[in-house]
Design an enzyme around this catalytic site. Structure first.
Site, mmCIF file in Angstrom:
data_model
loop_
_atom_site.group_PDB
_atom_site.id
_atom_site.type_symbol
_atom_site.label_atom_id
_atom_site.label_comp_id
_atom_site.label_asym_id
_atom_site.label_seq_id
_atom_site.Cartn_x
_atom_site.Cartn_y
_atom_site.Cartn_z
ATOM 1 N N TYR A 159 39.982 -40.496 26.357
ATOM 2 C CA TYR A 159 40.130 -39.522 27.456
ATOM 3 C C TYR A 159 38.890 -39.420 28.361
ATOM 4 C CZ TYR A 159 38.520 -35.560 24.334
ATOM 5 O OH TYR A 159 37.858 -34.708 23.502
ATOM 6 N N GLU A 160 39.035 -38.673 29.427
ATOM 7 C CA GLU A 160 37.991 -38.597 30.484
ATOM 8 C C GLU A 160 37.675 -39.970 31.057
ATOM 9 O OE1 GLU A 160 37.248 -36.009 31.913
ATOM 10 O OE2 GLU A 160 38.063 -34.624 30.433
ATOM 11 N N GLY A 161 38.681 -40.810 31.230
ATOM 12 C CA GLY A 161 38.455 -42.193 31.627
ATOM 13 C C GLY A 161 38.244 -43.024 30.386
ATOM 14 N N GLN A 194 34.994 -46.629 32.007
ATOM 15 C CA GLN A 194 33.546 -46.384 32.057
ATOM 16 C C GLN A 194 32.795 -47.685 32.335
ATOM 17 O OE1 GLN A 194 32.660 -43.212 31.873
ATOM 18 N NE2 GLN A 194 34.782 -42.671 31.383
#
Lengths: 586, 586
Positions: B436-438, B443
């Site tokens: 999650y969060e990319g 990243q």
């Protein structure tokens, strides 16, 4: 979620085009009429059973799990009927001894069935795998009376088997086990003790459950030399020979596990259970190793099977899922299979899985040769390969199977974390294969501490020579870089083997090298197999398949084989830095 | 299972002995009275809260999970009370803006609190982390009225926040999102759409829940330039300013997940929910990046926190568990911490965790410098480091956190697979942090595609130069091999960076290199940090600690740093072999 597609085409390619299956079978007495065509049609049928009957039970089985109520274990809905169908169709006895009702087909077909069982339903496949391992142990070590009584039902799968080794205080170190066997004076023994982690310890499939239990006789030596092996059935024969009487054993609890929820992993209490000795007193561990070796290859196929299923589904998802721009700058959204970073995850999974299957097949062919070849020297040589490669298959196929499951889950992004999509179950289920039947650390110690030095190092040397001969320059120029890379990695592996063996006197050095060495050994072997697969495809397959296998071989050697360089550096650093850290400050 | 021990001593060592915390704080306006002693006592108290209140809820929370009944979400027993205690004790507002009731303490302390929250209870920590990220976004992008209305309650934690980005068809590729915002004519908007994977989307802690929602205005451009950011609270203010009115949003379902079961991950339906625009129309993604950057560092600390907790418990178990012979040949059973292969797993976990913490601290110190330093050039430089390192912290700390959780579970053998022991939960919980969060692939693309080239590559060049200066020859001779190994790896990283940037025009090349490059970058950075930690310990710490850190630095550089060589080989192979495989035959 797309359905599992049994990879029979790849199996057939490996048997017929890559490993000369027909020729190999033709020289093995009793296997003269077995060829790739027959194998493919058997695998086709087996695959249908796995895909149609077993996979649909996989996720429901995970959600529902097993239950223990009033001492009775229930498996998830559909499992008992599926198990009966499995036995009725004859899949349980595929490779079993014909004199006890098995079909006596080659190990290599058994191994490929095991892979498909594991892809479709790991929990289910474990029932069959353990039964086979238990039957094999009885076959090789028990007396005739026990064989006659148990093997026909076990080999056909009517009755199932369980291995009861581990205790709370005795896992890897079985020498510490405390379960007692007291002679009853009538040739039987009474078992007293508690075992944990007993897969298939009980179930609701009907039939008997045959427990092979490690225990100590009175006055037995301390450590592993005091361990004997016993057979304790769930039901004892009554006077008519029927299994009417409940033996004194019970399920103390079901373990709550990370995965394989449809598999009843039991805490078993033996409260004076009637048992029979298998083999000689004190030779229990030796007999158990028959079972464990068979199981270790089986567990390797479990890891492989999970990798196959997970990577298949990731590829299918990546073909459909559209996100982001095209590599050519087109606005998109385009199928994510076109994104290089996603492709890298997919190709890693496919490259590890297909090479693992090739390694499994090659090893199982050696089992068949070791069992049947007319020439004793060839049998012995093949047996050496099997012994050498068993820990490699177990650890590499499960470590890489787990890596593949994780990478395949990653391809699904957030959906991969959601239970309904099924990908996270693969990760949870795969994880046990790295742990049980001897952790992968134990496999690595077995490879470095026992298998490399055995017979003065002959099997390892022969195996390296065999790879080197096979890596002689290929016709296809495009394959040359891959071939050269693997040949050079093999040279480094041979040097490294010498380095590791030169330090084998110190268990710290062996321990410090073992896991990295096993991975290095496996990757070089996978490299050899990729070059072989690509080379054979160039000669025997369609141009499209030949191009694809060439691309995969190049991918493996340029992206994954370099891991061996890092592993070699770590190994050559030795144990000093590992031992120097301060335990109290860790 | 032993209890979690907050690693405050190591944090204090890193702040005071390794990173000159007192000196750094002394030049930052408003932080003049902050020093290592104060920080340590704050962290000590925070650690007690995490260990005593939050960790005991971790396994029960996993077993119990969240429930949705009649549209109302219930978190596991104890969570609402623990959350209230967390707010009352002031931990929610640790680093929040003082003008809205926060304590305004340095980011670096926030980061270390985040690590401890995550070690103790990942699901719980997520409530706090998301609230902070939402508040920060409002602080930077919303108008005064919204700030006054929402920030005081959010910064003190009375109200919580949620980020509503993802839709079923729009994950990594947010440009595809379809949620609509219709102007109501009174300055508010009505939101229509369904969002998935909404962490903390609803709960039973009381207070308001502030959703930041990405949506499209009528006639908005296609793709990401048509996305705006809206604030939609669960409760609307009534005429008295109290939160009495339910907004038109509802929880459609709770996601069933692999882990973080105590975290209510919601499918959210916005059925005409009243909302306010944050920032300019079409600037939603820009505003959301404020939130995402904060969250990415936070998620990195989640991975680190899991790694810390898991490796702590593995070390404790390995000290107690006795199996097998001693390395000196003694019969045993000896504690398995003495076996080199087990030690290897433990040391890998500790080496990755302690270096990850050092990286997190260094990055957070740059955040504080970027926010407060009197010199604009220094601020800009520090901001560049934060931007550069954010994807590295997120992906490396979570990938290595997962690796550490898996290796730590492996140390427990079969017990690691059993739920009651708690180790498998770390593996399941850690897995989300890589997604999650990319995803970590995103990243890596951010690092290679955006962060390396930004400002003509200045931040990356400056960071490499900084590491090189710091790697000037040390006093301690025993550290020389490690120092030299890292210096040489840094040189190779710089060359490799040029290679990667030279191919940045082709997204296939960037995609093929990204993940391996990020890992290579992270490992070299960890190597630098280990040399620095060992060097500083030699000067500033007790002889025992100095010896231990030296051993760890040597372990890291001899066993883990060599991975960079394999990664470099893979990167230099380029994209051709990845793209060549036949999609239809995968």
């Amino acid at each position: 979620m797309t359905a599992y597609v049994p990879p029979v085409a790849d199996m057939s390619f490996l048997l017929g085009d890559v490993f000369d299956f027909d020729e190999k079978m033709s020289v093995l007495p009793g296997f003269g009429d077995i060829n790739t065509g027959l194998a493919t049609s058997i695998l086709d049928e087996a695959g249908k059973f796995c895909a149609r009957i077993l996979e649909p039970l996989n996720r429901p089985g995970d959600e529902q799990g097993c239950r223990l109520a009033d001492g009775v274990v229930s498996t998830p809905q559909g499992f008992p009927a599926a198990y009966r169908a499995f036995v009725t169709a004859g899949w349980a006895g595929l490779s079993g001894a014909p004199e006890f009702g098995g079909q006596g087909l080659p190990h290599v077909l058994q191994l490929l069935l095991d892979e498909m069982l594991s892809s479709a339903n790991l929990s289910f496949g474990l029932f069959a795998g353990l039964t086979r391992g238990a039957a094999e142990t009885i076959f090789h070590h028990a007396g005739d009376a026990l064989k006659q009584q148990y093997l026909p039902k076990m080999i056909q799968g009517e009755w199932t088997g369980a291995m009861a080794l581990t205790e709370a205080g005795a896992g890897t170190d079985l020498g510490q086990l405390t379960t007692r066997a007291e002679p009853c004076g009538d040739g039987t023994y009474a078992l007293h003790g508690t075992k944990i982690f007993i897969s298939s310890g009980d179930h609701d499939f009907g039939g008997n459950i045959v427990h092979l239990v490690l225990a100590r006789l009175p006055g037995a030596a301390a450590g592993v030399r005091g361990i004997s092996l016993f057979l304790a059935p769930k039901f004892l024969a009554d006077e008519a020979g029927e299994t009417g009487l409940r033996n004194r054993m019970s399920v103390g609890a079901l373990e709550h596990k990370m995965g394989i929820h449809a598999q009843p992993t039991c805490v078993m209490n033996y409260d004076g259970a009637t048992a029979w000795l298998i083999g000689e007193p004190g030779a229990g561990l030796n007999a158990m190793f028959t079972m464990m070796n068979a199981e270790r290859l089986f567990v390797g196929m479990q890891g492989l099977g999970i990798g196959e299923a997970a990577s298949q589904k990731a590829v299918a998802y990546a073909r459909e899922r559209r996100q982001g721009r095209g590599a050519d700058g087109s606005l998109g959204p385009v199928p994510i299979i076109g994104h290089a970073d996603v492709r890298g995850m997919l190709l890693t999974g496919r490259a590890l899985t297909e090479a693992g299957r090739a390694l499994g097949i090659w090893t199982a062919l050696q089992m068949d040769i070791a069992a049947r070849h007319p020439d004793p020297a060839t049998r012995r040589e093949a047996g050496g390969y099997v012994a050498l490669l068993t820990p490699v298959v177990k650890a590499a196929c499960t470590d890489f199977g787990f890596e593949t499951a994780v990478k395949s889950q990653q391809v699904f992004g957030g959906h991969g974390y959601i239970r309904e999509w099924g990908m996270e179950q693969y990760v949870r289920d795969a994880r046990i294969t790295q742990i049980y039947e001897g952790t992968n650390g134990v496999q690595a110690m077995d490879l470095v501490g026992r298998k490399l030095p055995m017979e003065n190092g002959d099997p390892a040397r022969r195996f390296f020579a065999l790879m080197r001969d096979d890596l002689a320059p290929q016709a296809a120029e495009e394959l040359e870089p891959a071939r050269r890379a693997v040949a050079s990695a093999l040279t480094r592996l041979e040097d490294l083997t010498g380095f590791v063996l030169s330090r084998a006197g110190d268990p710290r050095e062996t321990g410090a090298a073992a896991t990295e060495y096993l991975h290095c050994f496996a990757l070089v072997t996978y490299g050899w197999l990729w070059v072989r697969m690509a080379g054979k495809a160039a000669r025997n397959s369609s141009p499209a398949l030949a191009r694809h296998k060439l691309a995969m071989a190049r991918y493996f050697t340029s992206r994954l084989l370099p891991r061996t360089v890092a592993l070699e550096s770590a190994i050559r650093a030795g144990a000093a830095d590992i031992m120097a850290a301060d335990d109290a400050l860790l």
